[in-house]
Design an enzyme around this catalytic site. Structure first.
Site, short mmCIF file in Angstrom:
data_model
loop_
_atom_site.label_atom_id
_atom_site.label_comp_id
_atom_site.label_asym_id
_atom_site.label_seq_id
_atom_site.Cartn_x
_atom_site.Cartn_y
_atom_site.Cartn_z
N TYR A 17 0.85 -1.20 0.00
CA TYR A 17 0.00 0.00 0.00
C TYR A 17 0.88 1.25 0.00
O TYR A 17 0.66 2.19 -0.77
CB TYR A 17 -0.94 0.00 1.22
CG TYR A 17 -1.69 1.30 1.36
CD1 TYR A 17 -2.78 1.58 0.54
CD2 TYR A 17 -1.30 2.25 2.30
CE1 TYR A 17 -3.45 2.79 0.64
CE2 TYR A 17 -1.97 3.45 2.42
CZ TYR A 17 -3.04 3.72 1.59
OH TYR A 17 -3.69 4.92 1.70
N GLU A 39 -10.98 5.98 4.77
CA GLU A 39 -10.53 6.95 5.78
C GLU A 39 -11.63 7.17 6.82
O GLU A 39 -11.34 7.23 8.01
CB GLU A 39 -10.12 8.27 5.13
CG GLU A 39 -8.87 8.21 4.30
CD GLU A 39 -7.60 7.88 5.07
OE1 GLU A 39 -7.61 7.89 6.33
OE2 GLU A 39 -6.59 7.60 4.43
N TRP A 47 -5.11 1.58 10.62
CA TRP A 47 -5.07 1.50 9.16
C TRP A 47 -4.84 0.05 8.71
O TRP A 47 -5.35 -0.37 7.68
CB TRP A 47 -4.01 2.43 8.59
CG TRP A 47 -4.11 2.49 7.10
CD1 TRP A 47 -3.18 2.07 6.20
CD2 TRP A 47 -5.21 2.99 6.33
NE1 TRP A 47 -3.64 2.27 4.92
CE2 TRP A 47 -4.89 2.84 4.98
CE3 TRP A 47 -6.46 3.53 6.66
CZ2 TRP A 47 -5.75 3.21 3.94
CZ3 TRP A 47 -7.31 3.91 5.63
CH2 TRP A 47 -6.95 3.75 4.30
#
Length: 164
Positions: A17, A39, A47
């Site tokens: 990522y 988000e 995350w």
């Protein structure tokens, strides 16, 4: 730069990522909508959890097809709230549906999500936070800051990150 760029490289979950998406601006509406939804859902969570659940989000939200998500009704909301592959938070699910409608409206007002971002660039973080809070649901300082780091500050960010 300390933080994500220090821990992500080489990590099996965060590394890909980081190397391919983090800090890279996007133009595709589905990609922008995906980033916004992830988000929003990350708020209060890690995350890493978002990255692990990403495929689940993609399936649950029909590939982040804005038109389809904007048309979700109560049956779809109930389906999402029962889906263990995503974050099952009613406020976040309803925000996704609402925000899909907003993105559709941005097509008419600005030519699309990316064009809307372009029309409001440049701004400082406070300006982006105010604009996002006025435009979208469930977007505060942290969510807007992370989204804008990818979409609007990517070129600056890339110059500081060794991995880019």
């Amino acid at each position: 730069m300390t933080g994500y760029c220090d821990i992500a490289p080489g990590d099996p979950l965060h590394g890909p990522y980081h190397d391919r998406e983090y800090g890279f601006p996007a133009r595709d509406e589905a990609v922008l909508f995906e980033r916004l939804i992830l988000e929003i859902n990350q708020a209060g969570l890690s995350w890493g959890l978002m990255l692990r659940k990403r495929d689940g989000f993609r399936a649950a939200y029909h590939g982040f097809d804005v038109e389809r998500v904007a048309g979700y009704g109560e049956k779809d909301v109930a389906r999402l709230l029962a889906d263990p592959g995503i974050i099952r938070n009613r406020l976040k699910v309803r925000a996704a549906v609402h925000n899909a409608g907003v993105v559709l409206a941005l097509r008419d007002s600005h030519g699309g999500f990316a064009a809307w971002l372009d029309a409001h660039h440049p701004q400082d973080k406070a300006g982006w936070v105010k604009l996002f809070k006025k435009t979208f649901r469930f977007t505060g300082g942290e969510i807007t800051g992370e989204f804008s780091a990818d979409e609007l500050l990517g070129r600056i960010f890339a110059s500081f990150c060794i991995g880019k």
